[in-house]
Each structure stands twice: as C-alpha cells, then as structure tokens.
Design an enzyme around this catalytic site. Structure first.
Site: not given
Ligand code: NAD
Length: 252
Positions: A36-39, A107, A109, A124, A132, A135, A155
């Site tokens: 899952p993303d954040f927004r 990302n 991941d 990020h 650690c 150490c 340690c």
């Molecule tokens: P965000 O969640 O703010 O935005 C994600 C964007 O991607 C949204 O606008 C959404 O509409 C769009 N989106 C989602 N799925 C999509 C798809 N399949 N195709 C096209 N667009 C899609 O994420 P962000 O801008 O990367 O910023 C937030 C922070 O989230 C970052 O700093 C990151 O480190 C962190 N994060 C990383 C992961 C990961 O590593 N996979 C997961 C969650 C959050």
C-alpha cells in the site's frame, strides 16, 4: 491528460530516441506489487492507528518509543514477500538497453533492484539495510523481522533500519547523484508519487530536458508541466509503452 494509444505510441517513440531517461517515482510504483502507498484510498493514511503514520515514522517517536515504532514498522512498512511488477521490470529493461541512466525513488522496498535495476538512487533509504547505532554492525532484513521488540545487536545497541524518518536528513551523496542524473537527463518520467513529500519532490526542478511525462492514478501539482500526462496504473502504462517500442522495430 491522456490514456490513448496515440500517446502510448508517442511515449514509446520518445523512449526509443532517449539515452539518459531518468525515472522519478514513489509508493504508487509498488502498489501493483501489493504494497500500500500512503495517500491512495486504500493507503496507510486512510487506515486507523492510535497515532498518525507521520508521528510513528518520525525520528522523535523512534527515540522515545522504539518498541511501538518497531511494531508498526514490521507490520506496515516491510513487505518481505512482495515481488517487482511490470513497472519495475520495464524500467530495468530500459537501463539494460542503454536508454535509462537512473531510477530515483522515494521507496524503501528494494523492488527496483530485485527487478534488475543497477543505478537506483534511494532518497529515503532501504528496509534492506539495517545498522547497529552503537557499533555500526550491519544486519539483514530477515533478522530484523525475526527479532522480538526492539532489535538489539550483539553489542547491545539498537539496530536501526537505514530508512529516512520524518525529522531526519536525506543522504547528501544520494541527493547529489540525483541532481546530476536529472541535469543530464534527456527524458524525465515521473510516476506513482503524490509529489507532496519534500525535499524529494523539489528535485524535479533540476531537470533541464525537453520532455516530461507524468503517470499517476490521481492528480499532482506537476500535471500541468507535463508534455504527456497519463492518469492510469503505471505498470500497465509502461508495459504498453514497451510493447509499442518493440513494434517500432518490427514495422521499420
Ligand atoms: P504517496 O502515497 O504520497 O502517493 C502515491 C501516489 O501514487 C498517489 O498519488 C497515487 O494516486 C499514486 N498511485 C498509486 N498506485 C498507483 C499506480 N499503480 N499507478 C500510478 N499511480 C499510482 O507516496 P509518495 O509520493 O511516494 O510519498 C510518500 C512516502 O511514502 C515516500 O516518502 C515513501 O518513502 C513512502 N512509502 C514507500 C513505500 C514503499 O517503499 N513501497 C510504501 C509506502 C510509503
């Protein structure tokens, strides 16, 4: 905004002509891998927690409540079984073909590297690097996931994931390399990012090239600057683009 075959063909032609594509992406690149993303609607910010994700992912919270931090981190920030999707695979293929010079990602991941990308600039950090705090010994992700409570080094020090928490600075060398890649790029593709997290999103100002492409499921502040703007799933758009690019050779 577009999704038409003609625009896919245009992007395929641009990719074919380019030698220093930079891809700048975020959490949306990995949603098609099940992370899952954040927004988004089903993103982490829409789920209910006792505290906000920003608070739980801050350096202040890590220092004050490490047990709670690691509970949240293991449950929500790490997806050890996730596999790269078509977006990761196409970008890795373009690098191998000598068209793409860098993936700049927010990302953590590691899926770009798993797909075969070599030059991945992780703004990020990564869940795959854990060190650690006392150490400096490095520990693998599997060990962090199997540990209970706060992971402790032999340690006695706390083992911290090398991910950039809210309130921490970005790695200056990664930032420098990202600026360089953007300044030298001949095609910028931005995708799967809401472009609201700074300073990462501010890096786009260093791009000097002619063509900018945006691929995102929802609107972003950079849509109006894009020469092509796709409102679709990034894995689908990039896979179609690569198919069209291959067709250019068949028909020529
Ligand atoms: P965000 O969640 O703010 O935005 C994600 C964007 O991607 C949204 O606008 C959404 O509409 C769009 N989106 C989602 N799925 C999509 C798809 N399949 N195709 C096209 N667009 C899609 O994420 P962000 O801008 O990367 O910023 C937030 C922070 O989230 C970052 O700093 C990151 O480190 C962190 N994060 C990383 C992961 C990961 O590593 N996979 C997961 C969650 C959050």
């Amino acid at each position: 905004m577009t999704d038409s075959l003609q625009d896919i063909k245009t992007l395929a032609q641009w990719v074919e002509e380019s030698r220093r594509i930079v891809f700048f992406g975020g959490a949306g690149v990995s949603t098609e891998s099940g992370i899952p993303d954040f927004r988004s609607e089903d993103g982490l910010y829409r789920q209910r927690f006792s505290r906000s994700p920003e608070e739980m992912l801050s350096r202040e919270f890590f220092d004050a409540c490490p047990e709670e931090f690691f509970d949240f981190y293991r449950a929500k920030m790490v997806a050890p079984n996730a596999k790269p999707n078509r977006a990761h695979e196409v970008l890795a293929a373009w690098e191998a073909q000598g068209r793409l010079s860098a993936v700049i990602t927010q990302n953590i991941d590691g899926l770009h590297q798993m797909a075969g990308s070599q030059n991945v600039l992780e703004l990020h950090g990564s869940v795959h690097r854990n060190r650690c705090m006392t150490c400096g010994k490095e520990w693998p992700l599997e060990w962090v996931l199997q540990s209970q409570g706060v992971p402790r080094c032999t340690c006695g020090g706390i083992v911290k994931p090398e991910v950039v928490l809210y309130g921490e600075s970005l790695d200056s060398s990664v930032l420098f390399q990202s600026v360089q890649a953007l300044e030298q790029s001949d095609l910028l593709i931005v995708g799967g990012t809401s472009l609201v997290v700074y300073p990462a999103a501010g890096l786009l100002q260093y791009y000097r090239g002619r063509r900018m492409v945006l691929i995102n499921r929802s609107e972003t502040s950079a849509d109006r600057d894009a020469d092509l703007c796709f409102r679709g799933k990034i894995g689908e758009v990039l896979a179609k683009t690569e198919m069209e690019r291959q067709q250019l050779h068949v028909s020529s």
